[in-house]
Design a protein around this motif. Structure first.
Motif, mmCIF file in Angstrom:
data_model
loop_
_atom_site.group_PDB
_atom_site.id
_atom_site.type_symbol
_atom_site.label_atom_id
_atom_site.label_comp_id
_atom_site.label_asym_id
_atom_site.label_seq_id
_atom_site.Cartn_x
_atom_site.Cartn_y
_atom_site.Cartn_z
ATOM 1 N N SER A 62 0.877 -1.055 -0.081
ATOM 2 C CA SER A 62 -0.087 -0.119 -0.040
ATOM 3 C C SER A 62 1.094 1.186 -0.116
ATOM 4 C CB SER A 62 -0.812 0.092 1.494
ATOM 5 O OG SER A 62 -0.250 0.077 2.186
ATOM 6 N N SER A 63 0.377 2.260 -0.434
ATOM 7 C CA SER A 63 1.445 3.498 -0.464
ATOM 8 C C SER A 63 0.481 4.781 -0.572
ATOM 9 C CB SER A 63 1.947 3.564 -1.810
ATOM 10 O OG SER A 63 1.162 3.700 -3.021
ATOM 11 N N ASP A 64 1.059 5.976 -0.204
ATOM 12 C CA ASP A 64 0.328 7.376 -0.266
ATOM 13 C C ASP A 64 1.563 8.009 -0.580
ATOM 14 O OD1 ASP A 64 1.237 8.948 2.424
ATOM 15 O OD2 ASP A 64 1.127 6.967 3.053
ATOM 16 N N VAL A 65 1.075 9.092 -1.436
ATOM 17 C CA VAL A 65 1.971 10.289 -1.849
ATOM 18 C C VAL A 65 1.486 11.668 -1.362
ATOM 19 C CG1 VAL A 65 2.556 11.259 -3.971
ATOM 20 C CG2 VAL A 65 1.667 9.054 -4.061
ATOM 21 N N LEU A 66 2.633 12.224 -0.953
ATOM 22 C CA LEU A 66 2.575 13.628 -0.355
ATOM 23 C C LEU A 66 2.200 14.582 -1.468
ATOM 24 C CD1 LEU A 66 5.603 13.725 2.116
ATOM 25 C CD2 LEU A 66 3.214 13.363 2.385
ATOM 26 N N PRO A 67 1.620 15.810 -1.162
ATOM 27 C CA PRO A 67 1.255 16.737 -2.410
ATOM 28 C C PRO A 67 2.272 17.068 -3.197
ATOM 29 C CG PRO A 67 -0.164 17.146 -0.238
ATOM 30 C CD PRO A 67 1.094 16.061 0.263
ATOM 31 N N SER A 68 3.502 17.026 -2.613
ATOM 32 C CA SER A 68 4.637 17.510 -3.613
ATOM 33 C C SER A 68 5.085 16.420 -4.648
ATOM 34 C CB SER A 68 5.845 17.734 -2.546
ATOM 35 O OG SER A 68 6.334 16.410 -1.885
ATOM 36 N N HIS A 69 4.373 15.608 -4.507
ATOM 37 C CA HIS A 69 4.579 14.315 -5.397
ATOM 38 C C HIS A 69 6.132 13.678 -5.296
ATOM 39 C CE1 HIS A 69 1.097 15.412 -8.398
ATOM 40 N NE2 HIS A 69 1.011 14.964 -7.288
ATOM 41 N N LEU A 70 7.008 14.277 -4.219
ATOM 42 C CA LEU A 70 8.415 13.880 -4.364
ATOM 43 C C LEU A 70 8.574 12.782 -3.583
ATOM 44 C CD1 LEU A 70 11.154 14.896 -4.826
ATOM 45 C CD2 LEU A 70 11.155 16.115 -2.652
#
Length: 643
Positions: A107-115
């Motif tokens: 499972s994964s999640d991405v920060l708004p910076s996409h970094l």
């Protein structure tokens, strides 16, 4: 002089490895952890993937323009979404990474910076993903349990063109808070009656701030205002209104301690201004909680009406990277400080990768991970500050401990991370003027603000108390030359910037097998010099703080961990005064110093005396105190005028 005897890579009886030690090669060659076998296949593992930047050269150029008056993008800082669109990975690349992780069962999640992509899976899934085997270990030093890969880690070829760093596969690493206490000298009385308590006096209260104590060892943020000419801003009503500071830390704390400190010194502050953000479950209330209290009390005391965000994370695995990534991606804070770190060299492949050459200084840790996050902060206008360390020019000494339990190590000249990164402002330490005396010895004095290094006390003890009574090497303000990061553009024309010294090695002197060279550091390396700016940090001219975890009210405390949050608070004042974010300090302060030098109307005071056991104070930049100390009122004038 004792200080002059330390001018080479010095063999020390370091022995007992503390929890901060994370390097595989040192553990393997010194007192190895017990391999408890492969971690259970179903054990949960967290990993943070820091993705590669797009157009990094263009990003660095844009950052430079944001803090260069007259440039096309001067003070045109980006939002998080603008950063993601212009310099983060493309949407297709990001989707490809997430799809690949999902295919592997993570499972994964991405920060708004996409970094940054934060992923979670079982040990079996992580092993398959990175072609490694995660084992559980038990530390021989303290019985602590941790896990880490038993072999090399490989980024999957399907996403290797997008993923730069995988952080958190090991949770062995423990960072160290950078504060130091003075009461050890009082404790010596029982063992050595010839040493009496320190008698000191100072002038911290002479600058007109009503919250100042004027007493070395009991200084407050009011004394900081007196020392560094902050009071003119307060008199104009500049108290941090409209500004937000953030603390990135690895221990939880009691917010009531901060309000108690401000109340104790009779400082009026904005109410209900502390917000906690627990990253990855948050840090623990533990031995580092006092550090978090210090950071909040100092930053929020210097800027009493600024809002405060506290990002706390576990002191292991990907916690530190995740806390910084969250604080930067949230992009609420105008400035961010941290007071935790470890020697830069502990990230090198020579100390982490089985079979690596002892000259391999490539990054096997989180140096690149921090760097990408710091670049994002800079282009968003967020000012960053990190404590430069409290082990003088020999940063490994505190982290390798003291004693003879597991043998002797040399102490090479080294600097602290993340302070050594070119896109964070490294906070160094000084000793402010005061008088001192021990036992039957005469009263002596530090007559001018000096680079902090306790060799001045060592010399006094050796002369008047006796050789070998105490060993204070190498307590002092961290500073020196990075052997990973090259000299940044803003230091290219700065008088006093140094190259790395030759013949610096980390050697383990095995009592049975003899010396083993673990790492040879490059000599004559044109590296980033630290610190950048210094303020008072010597515990002998130190501070009070309140921490329930440390027993309540504490005095005689110091370390560069006081300086980083003080600079954070100063930035909040400057943000209110100028009406905009300040951005990355370094290009601006070096330009001002290079052009205008030192003097009554400039923002900087040179630090010409003292040393940090290797680098001496000079009437110019020096790796003991950096550019020097601040005149904040003058700096405010320069920034408001666009210098």
């Amino acid at each position: 002089m004792f200080a002059k005897l330390q001018r080479k890579s010095l063999p020390l009886s370091l022995g007992l490895l503390l929890a901060g030690l994370s390097t595989g090669a040192i553990a393997a060659n010194a007192s190895p952890a017990i391999d408890a076998g492969a971690a259970p296949a179903a054990q949960n593992v967290q990993v943070t993937l820091v993705l590669k930047l797009r157009n990094q050269t263009a990003l660095e150029d844009y950052i430079r323009q944001t803090v260069t008056p007259g440039s096309a993008h001067y003070q045109q800082f980006l939002t998080t979404s603008q950063f993601a669109q212009q310099f983060g990975p493309s949407s297709s690349d990001l989707a490809r990474v997430q799809a690949y992780l999902q295919k592997q069962g993570l499972s994964s999640d991405v920060l708004p910076s996409h970094l940054v992509v934060r992923a979670s899976g079982t040990t079996a899934q992580i092993n398959a993903l990175f072609s490694t085997s995660i084992h559980n270990y038990v530390s021989r030093q303290d019985g602590r349990h941790f896990h880490k890969p038993a072999g090399a880690v490989q980024i999957p070829s399907a996403i290797a063109d997008v993923v730069d760093v995988a952080s958190g596969l090991s949770n062995e690493l423990h960072y160290r808070p950078h504060h130091v206490a003075s009461p050890q000298f009082a404790a010596l009385n029982a063992q050595h009656p010839q040493i009496s308590a320190l008698n000191s006096s100072g002038s911290g209260g002479s600058g007109g701030n009503s919250t100042a104590s004027g007493l070395p060892g009991q200084y407050t943020v009011g004394d900081v205002a007196n020392f560094y000419d902050i009071n003119p801003l307060y008199q104009r009503g500049v108290v941090g209104r409209g500004s937000t500071v953030a603390i990135v830390t690895l221990s939880n704390f009691y917010p009531a301690d901060a309000t108690a400190y401000w109340s104790h010194i009779h400082l009026t502050t904005k109410p209900n201004r502390i917000t906690q953000v627990h990253v990855d479950g948050g840090g623990a209330i533990d031995g580092g909680s006092g550090e978090t209290s210090i950071d909040v009390e100092q930053s929020g005391g210097v800027a009493p009406y600024a809002d405060i965000l506290v990002y706390d994370a576990p002191n292991a695995g990907n916690g530190y990277v995740d806390a910084f990534a969250q604080a930067v991606s949230d992009n609420i804070a105008d400035s961010i400080s941290t007071s935790w770190g470890l020697p830069e060299i502990f990230s090198f492949a020579a100390l982490n990768v089985d079979g690596a050459s002892n000259t391999d200084t490539s990054d096997a840790g989180d140096l690149r991970a921090f760097h990408s996050i710091f670049l994002e902060a800079a282009v968003q206008g967020q000012s960053l500050f990190a404590a430069a360390g409290d082990s003088g020019a020999y940063d490994t000494v505190r982290d390798l401990g003291a004693g003879t339990a597991v043998g002797d190590y040399t102490a090479p000249l080294s600097v602290d991370s993340p302070a050594s990164d070119p896109y964070i402002t490294a906070a160094g330490g000084t000793t402010t003027p005061y008088k001192y005396a021990f036992g039957t010895g005469p009263t002596e004095a530090i007559k001018q603000e000096s680079v902090w290094g306790w060799d001045y006390i060592q010399n006094y003890f050796d002369t008047y108390i006796g050789q070998g009574v105490v060993n204070l090497f190498s307590s002092g303000g961290g500073g020196g030359v990075s052997v990973y990061w090259h000299t940044p553009f803003y230091q290219a024309f700065t008088d006093g910037v140094r190259r790395s010294e030759t013949k610096q090695s980390l050697v383990y002197n095995d009592p049975s097998a003899g010396p083993t060279t673990l790492l040879k550091l490059p000599g004559h390396f044109a590296g980033r010099n630290v610190p950048d700016i210094s303020l008072n940090a010597d515990p002998e001219t130190g501070y009070i703080y309140i921490s329930t975890a440390d027993g309540g009210l504490n005095s005689g405390e110091g370390g560069t961990s006081f300086v980083a949050p003080q600079l954070n608070g100063i930035t909040a004042l400057l943000r209110q005064s100028t009406g905009h974010r300040i951005g990355l300090w370094n290009p601006q302060v070096y330009a001002i110093q290079n052009i205008f030098g030192y003097g009554r109307y400039t923002p900087f005071n040179s630090v010409r005396a003292g040393d940090n056991w290797f680098y001496d104070g000079q009437p110019r930049y020096n790796p003991g105190a950096g550019i020097g100390t601040l005149d904040v009122a003058n700096l405010d004038v320069f920034l408001r005028s666009g210098f």
